[in-house]
Design an enzyme around this catalytic site. Sequence first.
Site, mmCIF file in Angstrom:
data_model
loop_
_atom_site.group_PDB
_atom_site.id
_atom_site.type_symbol
_atom_site.label_atom_id
_atom_site.label_comp_id
_atom_site.label_asym_id
_atom_site.label_seq_id
_atom_site.Cartn_x
_atom_site.Cartn_y
_atom_site.Cartn_z
ATOM 1 N N GLU A 9 0.834 -1.215 0.000
ATOM 2 C CA GLU A 9 0.000 0.000 0.000
ATOM 3 C C GLU A 9 0.869 1.265 0.000
ATOM 4 O O GLU A 9 0.540 2.268 -0.636
ATOM 5 C CB GLU A 9 -0.883 0.032 1.259
ATOM 6 C CG GLU A 9 -1.830 -1.140 1.408
ATOM 7 C CD GLU A 9 -2.344 -1.329 2.828
ATOM 8 O OE1 GLU A 9 -3.357 -2.045 2.984
ATOM 9 O OE2 GLU A 9 -1.756 -0.790 3.800
ATOM 10 N N ASP A 210 -12.110 -5.708 -1.089
ATOM 11 C CA ASP A 210 -12.959 -6.904 -1.020
ATOM 12 C C ASP A 210 -14.301 -6.540 -0.412
ATOM 13 O O ASP A 210 -14.432 -5.530 0.267
ATOM 14 C CB ASP A 210 -12.277 -8.001 -0.194
ATOM 15 C CG ASP A 210 -11.860 -7.484 1.175
ATOM 16 O OD1 ASP A 210 -10.740 -6.949 1.299
ATOM 17 O OD2 ASP A 210 -12.677 -7.568 2.113
HETATM 18 N N1 ADE Z 1 -8.144 -5.114 4.717
HETATM 19 C C1 ADE Z 1 -8.601 -5.347 3.475
HETATM 20 N N2 ADE Z 1 -9.768 -6.028 3.500
HETATM 21 C C2 ADE Z 1 -10.066 -6.235 4.806
HETATM 22 C C3 ADE Z 1 -11.134 -6.875 5.474
HETATM 23 N N3 ADE Z 1 -12.143 -7.449 4.827
HETATM 24 N N4 ADE Z 1 -11.098 -6.891 6.839
HETATM 25 C C4 ADE Z 1 -10.087 -6.310 7.503
HETATM 26 N N5 ADE Z 1 -9.053 -5.709 6.918
HETATM 27 C C5 ADE Z 1 -9.041 -5.654 5.572
#
Ligand code: ADE
Length: 260
Positions: A9, A210
């Site tokens: 990142e 996500d």
């Molecule tokens: N970082 C990226 N996706 C995540 C998720 N679903 N839960 C926690 N940290 C994250």
Amino acid sequence: VFVFAMWEEAEPVIAHLGLIRRPDSLAGLPARLFSLPDESSSRTDVHVAWNGHNARFHGNNVGTTPAAVTTYAVIQLLKPDLVISAGTAGGFQAAGSGTIADVYLSSKCVFHARRIPAAESGAGSAGSGLQQLEESGFAHIRSPPLARLAQRIGAKIGVVSTSDSLDCSSEDLALLRSEGAAVKEMEAASCAWVCQQSETPFFAMKAITDVVDGAHATQQEFYANLSFAAVALKRAVVALIECLAERPFFEWVGLPVGKL
Ligand code: ADE
């Protein structure tokens, strides 16, 4: 100062801005600090702190503990005007935040897995110390009003919720929903709490990798979208720095100095 957990990142931002490593800066921590070179003509003094490499288990130092100590160390060293927890995060279809690579700024930061339940009635009921303790677990740390900045950099605004888990238990999901969370990640509320102690202005800036309540397994979806989301995040970081070169943060959030 931008605080990142993952090198994947942080690296696009460090490369784009031409930041250089300060080798002696965060003694005793795995975190690494990157700053503008002395000859830079930038009108904004920008630093990136990355939580560093985990020497025991390899990979990045993700989660709330490295986030807190790095944030504390950079505040002590740099006395920054603004700290931003930057990184990637999960979104929620049900909350309308399920678009991959959308960037969110925090309206507030909470913890969704620090459960300290008060009793239903009697000693732990409303107004008692135990009720307060339950609320202190969630933390509820409001961010400054960021609507104008968000509009300028093409970001959205939402509640950012933190725990030390990438997965999401049914209790987590119930709490995330009851807090109206748009974004689930693993550092922001921890950085927010440290900044609150020294009254250092703070917000979180997260790109979606996500969809927590979507069809795909979180881990696979996260890694599949990480570099795409990191590029979107870098664009937003660069746009934000341009805004802050135009006028100071307190003017963007419409508050007098010292009232952040
Ligand atoms: N970082 C990226 N996706 C995540 C998720 N679903 N839960 C926690 N940290 C994250």
